[in-house]
Design a protein around this motif. Structure first.
Motif, PDB file in Angstrom:
ATOM      1  N   ASN A  29       0.801  -1.224   0.000  1.00 37.20           N
ATOM      2  CA  ASN A  29       0.000   0.000   0.000  1.00 37.20           C
ATOM      3  C   ASN A  29       0.835   1.276   0.000  1.00 37.20           C
ATOM      4  O   ASN A  29       0.308   2.363   0.267  1.00 37.20           O
ATOM      5  CB  ASN A  29      -0.962  -0.009   1.193  1.00 37.20           C
ATOM      6  CG  ASN A  29      -0.248  -0.107   2.531  1.00 37.20           C
ATOM      7  OD1 ASN A  29       0.887  -0.585   2.603  1.00 37.20           O
ATOM      8  ND2 ASN A  29      -0.900   0.341   3.583  1.00 37.20           N
ATOM      9  N   HIS A  30       2.117   1.169  -0.295  1.00 39.86           N
ATOM     10  CA  HIS A  30       2.954   2.352  -0.511  1.00 39.86           C
ATOM     11  C   HIS A  30       3.711   2.136  -1.811  1.00 39.86           C
ATOM     12  O   HIS A  30       3.987   1.003  -2.204  1.00 39.86           O
ATOM     13  CB  HIS A  30       3.935   2.564   0.638  1.00 39.86           C
ATOM     14  CG  HIS A  30       3.275   2.786   1.961  1.00 39.86           C
ATOM     15  ND1 HIS A  30       2.441   3.851   2.209  1.00 39.86           N
ATOM     16  CD2 HIS A  30       3.302   2.058   3.114  1.00 39.86           C
ATOM     17  CE1 HIS A  30       2.001   3.778   3.458  1.00 39.86           C
ATOM     18  NE2 HIS A  30       2.494   2.696   4.026  1.00 39.86           N
ATOM     19  N   ALA A  31       4.054   3.232  -2.478  1.00 39.62           N
ATOM     20  CA  ALA A  31       4.657   3.143  -3.810  1.00 39.62           C
ATOM     21  C   ALA A  31       6.153   2.869  -3.739  1.00 39.62           C
ATOM     22  O   ALA A  31       6.788   3.078  -2.711  1.00 39.62           O
ATOM     23  CB  ALA A  31       4.408   4.436  -4.568  1.00 39.62           C
ATOM     24  N   VAL A  43       7.708  -5.746   3.514  1.00 35.33           N
ATOM     25  CA  VAL A  43       7.331  -6.220   4.846  1.00 35.33           C
ATOM     26  C   VAL A  43       7.131  -5.033   5.782  1.00 35.33           C
ATOM     27  O   VAL A  43       8.012  -4.170   5.904  1.00 35.33           O
ATOM     28  CB  VAL A  43       8.396  -7.169   5.431  1.00 35.33           C
ATOM     29  CG1 VAL A  43       8.121  -7.461   6.913  1.00 35.33           C
ATOM     30  CG2 VAL A  43       8.421  -8.473   4.636  1.00 35.33           C
ATOM     31  N   ASN A  44       5.970  -5.004   6.404  1.00 34.67           N
ATOM     32  CA  ASN A  44       5.642  -4.056   7.464  1.00 34.67           C
ATOM     33  C   ASN A  44       5.675  -4.837   8.773  1.00 34.67           C
ATOM     34  O   ASN A  44       4.739  -5.557   9.100  1.00 34.67           O
ATOM     35  CB  ASN A  44       4.262  -3.450   7.200  1.00 34.67           C
ATOM     36  CG  ASN A  44       3.688  -2.724   8.414  1.00 34.67           C
ATOM     37  OD1 ASN A  44       4.344  -2.581   9.429  1.00 34.67           O
ATOM     38  ND2 ASN A  44       2.443  -2.291   8.288  1.00 34.67           N
ATOM     39  N   GLY A  45       6.785  -4.717   9.504  1.00 37.78           N
ATOM     40  CA  GLY A  45       6.890  -5.382  10.797  1.00 37.78           C
ATOM     41  C   GLY A  45       6.043  -4.674  11.841  1.00 37.78           C
ATOM     42  O   GLY A  45       5.827  -3.459  11.757  1.00 37.78           O
ATOM     43  N   THR A  92      14.436   8.103  13.747  1.00 39.42           N
ATOM     44  CA  THR A  92      15.264   6.967  13.331  1.00 39.42           C
ATOM     45  C   THR A  92      14.763   5.693  14.004  1.00 39.42           C
ATOM     46  O   THR A  92      14.349   5.713  15.163  1.00 39.42           O
ATOM     47  CB  THR A  92      16.723   7.233  13.740  1.00 39.42           C
ATOM     48  OG1 THR A  92      17.187   8.357  13.001  1.00 39.42           O
ATOM     49  CG2 THR A  92      17.621   6.039  13.458  1.00 39.42           C
ATOM     50  N   ARG A  93      14.789   4.594  13.273  1.00 35.95           N
ATOM     51  CA  ARG A  93      14.514   3.284  13.868  1.00 35.95           C
ATOM     52  C   ARG A  93      15.828   2.501  13.902  1.00 35.95           C
ATOM     53  O   ARG A  93      16.673   2.669  13.022  1.00 35.95           O
ATOM     54  CB  ARG A  93      13.445   2.532  13.078  1.00 35.95           C
ATOM     55  CG  ARG A  93      12.106   3.254  13.146  1.00 35.95           C
ATOM     56  CD  ARG A  93      10.960   2.481  12.591  1.00 35.95           C
ATOM     57  NE  ARG A  93       9.731   3.270  12.718  1.00 35.95           N
ATOM     58  CZ  ARG A  93       8.518   2.843  12.437  1.00 35.95           C
ATOM     59  NH1 ARG A  93       8.352   1.608  11.990  1.00 35.95           N
ATOM     60  NH2 ARG A  93       7.466   3.632  12.595  1.00 35.95           N
ATOM     61  N   THR A  94      15.959   1.657  14.903  1.00 37.94           N
ATOM     62  CA  THR A  94      17.194   0.897  15.058  1.00 37.94           C
ATOM     63  C   THR A  94      16.892  -0.592  15.050  1.00 37.94           C
ATOM     64  O   THR A  94      15.814  -1.032  15.460  1.00 37.94           O
ATOM     65  CB  THR A  94      17.902   1.252  16.370  1.00 37.94           C
ATOM     66  OG1 THR A  94      16.984   1.067  17.450  1.00 37.94           O
ATOM     67  CG2 THR A  94      18.412   2.683  16.352  1.00 37.94           C
ATOM     68  N   PRO A 113      11.812  -0.539  10.213  1.00 31.79           N
ATOM     69  CA  PRO A 113      11.259   0.162   9.052  1.00 31.79           C
ATOM     70  C   PRO A 113      10.565  -0.855   8.151  1.00 31.79           C
ATOM     71  O   PRO A 113      10.616  -2.062   8.412  1.00 31.79           O
ATOM     72  CB  PRO A 113      12.504   0.741   8.383  1.00 31.79           C
ATOM     73  CG  PRO A 113      13.607  -0.186   8.764  1.00 31.79           C
ATOM     74  CD  PRO A 113      13.275  -0.668  10.150  1.00 31.79           C
ATOM     75  N   ASN A 114       9.923  -0.397   7.105  1.00 26.79           N
ATOM     76  CA  ASN A 114       9.430  -1.324   6.074  1.00 26.79           C
ATOM     77  C   ASN A 114      10.632  -1.805   5.264  1.00 26.79           C
ATOM     78  O   ASN A 114      11.525  -1.025   4.936  1.00 26.79           O
ATOM     79  CB  ASN A 114       8.419  -0.630   5.158  1.00 26.79           C
ATOM     80  CG  ASN A 114       7.113  -0.326   5.868  1.00 26.79           C
ATOM     81  OD1 ASN A 114       6.847  -0.826   6.967  1.00 26.79           O
ATOM     82  ND2 ASN A 114       6.276   0.508   5.256  1.00 26.79           N
ATOM     83  N   PHE A 115      10.625  -3.102   4.921  1.00 24.56           N
ATOM     84  CA  PHE A 115      11.724  -3.666   4.142  1.00 24.56           C
ATOM     85  C   PHE A 115      11.252  -4.053   2.753  1.00 24.56           C
ATOM     86  O   PHE A 115      10.218  -4.723   2.602  1.00 24.56           O
ATOM     87  CB  PHE A 115      12.296  -4.909   4.825  1.00 24.56           C
ATOM     88  CG  PHE A 115      13.051  -4.620   6.092  1.00 24.56           C
ATOM     89  CD1 PHE A 115      14.096  -3.708   6.107  1.00 24.56           C
ATOM     90  CD2 PHE A 115      12.725  -5.279   7.269  1.00 24.56           C
ATOM     91  CE1 PHE A 115      14.800  -3.441   7.285  1.00 24.56           C
ATOM     92  CE2 PHE A 115      13.427  -5.017   8.443  1.00 24.56           C
ATOM     93  CZ  PHE A 115      14.462  -4.111   8.449  1.00 24.56           C
TER      94      PHE A 115
HETATM   95  C1  GCU Z   1       2.191   3.136   8.840  1.00 27.12           C
HETATM   96  C2  GCU Z   1       2.584   2.691   7.448  1.00 27.12           C
HETATM   97  C3  GCU Z   1       3.182   1.298   7.488  1.00 27.12           C
HETATM   98  C4  GCU Z   1       4.331   1.256   8.468  1.00 27.12           C
HETATM   99  C5  GCU Z   1       3.840   1.709   9.826  1.00 27.12           C
HETATM  100  C6  GCU Z   1       4.964   1.770  10.862  1.00 27.12           C
HETATM  101  O1  GCU Z   1       1.131   2.362   9.312  1.00 27.12           O
HETATM  102  O2  GCU Z   1       1.449   2.719   6.599  1.00 27.12           O
HETATM  103  O3  GCU Z   1       3.610   0.915   6.180  1.00 27.12           O
HETATM  104  O4  GCU Z   1       4.855  -0.028   8.557  1.00 27.12           O
HETATM  105  O5  GCU Z   1       3.277   3.009   9.744  1.00 27.12           O
HETATM  106  O6  GCU Z   1       4.968   2.681  11.669  1.00 27.12           O
HETATM  107  O7  GCU Z   1       5.824   0.898  10.874  1.00 27.12           O
END
Ligand code: GCU
Length: 143
Positions: A21-23, A31-33, A66-68, A120-122
Motif C-alpha cells: 500500500n505504498h509506492a 514487509v511491514n513489521g 530513526t529506527r534501530t 522500518p518497512n523492508f
Molecule cells: C504506517 C505505514 C506502514 C508502516 C507503519 C509503521 O502504518 O502505513 O507501512 O509499517 O506506519 O509505523 O511501521
C-alpha cells in the motif's frame, strides 16, 4: 561475485505482514513489521563459497524518527543498533549497507527491531555472494 535480490516478501517474517500500500517497492510488496521491539524479518542468502559479502538493505521509514535494528548473520549480531534514518514518507526508499562474512551454503540474515517503533518497512536485500553463488529464494532475481 553475483548480486542476488532477495525480496522481503519472500523472507520469513516474525510479527509483521506483507503489504503493497505504498509506492516504489520492488517485487510484489514489502514487509511491514509490527511496531514492537523483537519483531524480525529473516532472509536466506546462499553463497557458493565462504567470504565477504555486502548486504544492501532497501527500506522505508516514514516518520522523522530513526529506527534501530540488530542485524544478525547465522545467529551472531554483526551490526548492533543499526540506524535506519527517516526517509520522509513511506513511498521513499533508502539503502543501508553492511559488509559481513558469509559461510558457504545457506546463511540466515535476520534484522530484528531494537526499538519500540519496530523495524522500518523492508523491500529487499541485494547480497553480493562470494564465489558468485546464486540466491535461494524462489522467484528472486539474479542480477
Ligand atoms: C504506517 C505505514 C506502514 C508502516 C507503519 C509503521 O502504518 O502505513 O507501512 O509499517 O506506519 O509505523 O511501521
Amino acid at each position: 561475485a553475483a548480486t542476488n535480490r532477495l525480496e522481503a516478501e519472500n523472507a520469513v517474517v516474525s510479527q509483521g505482514v506483507v503489504e503493497a500500500n505504498h509506492a516504489g517497492y520492488s517485487g510484489s510488496g514489502f514487509v511491514n513489521g509490527d511496531n514492537v521491539s523483537g519483531s524480525y524479518t529473516e532472509w536466506t542468502v546462499t553463497a557458493a563459497a565462504a567470504g565477504s559479502s555486502t548486504l544492501a538493505i532497501r527500506y522505508s521509514n516514514g516518520p522523522s524518527t530513526t529506527r534501530t535494528a540488530n542485524i544478525a548473520v547465522n545467529g551472531t549480531v554483526v551490526s548492533a543498533n543499526r540506524a535506519f534514518n527517516s526517509t520522509g514518507n513511506w513511498d521513499t526508499w533508502a539503502t543501508v549497507s553492511i559488509t559481513t562474512n558469509l559461510n558457504a551454503g545457506a546463511n540466515k540474515v535476520r534484522i530484528t527491531a531494537a526499538n519500540a517503533d519496530g523495524n522500518p518497512n523492508f523491500d529487499y536485500i541485494d547480497a553480493t555472494t562470494p564465489g558468485g553463488g546464486g540466491g535461494t529464494v524462489t522467484a528472486d532475481q539474479l542480477l
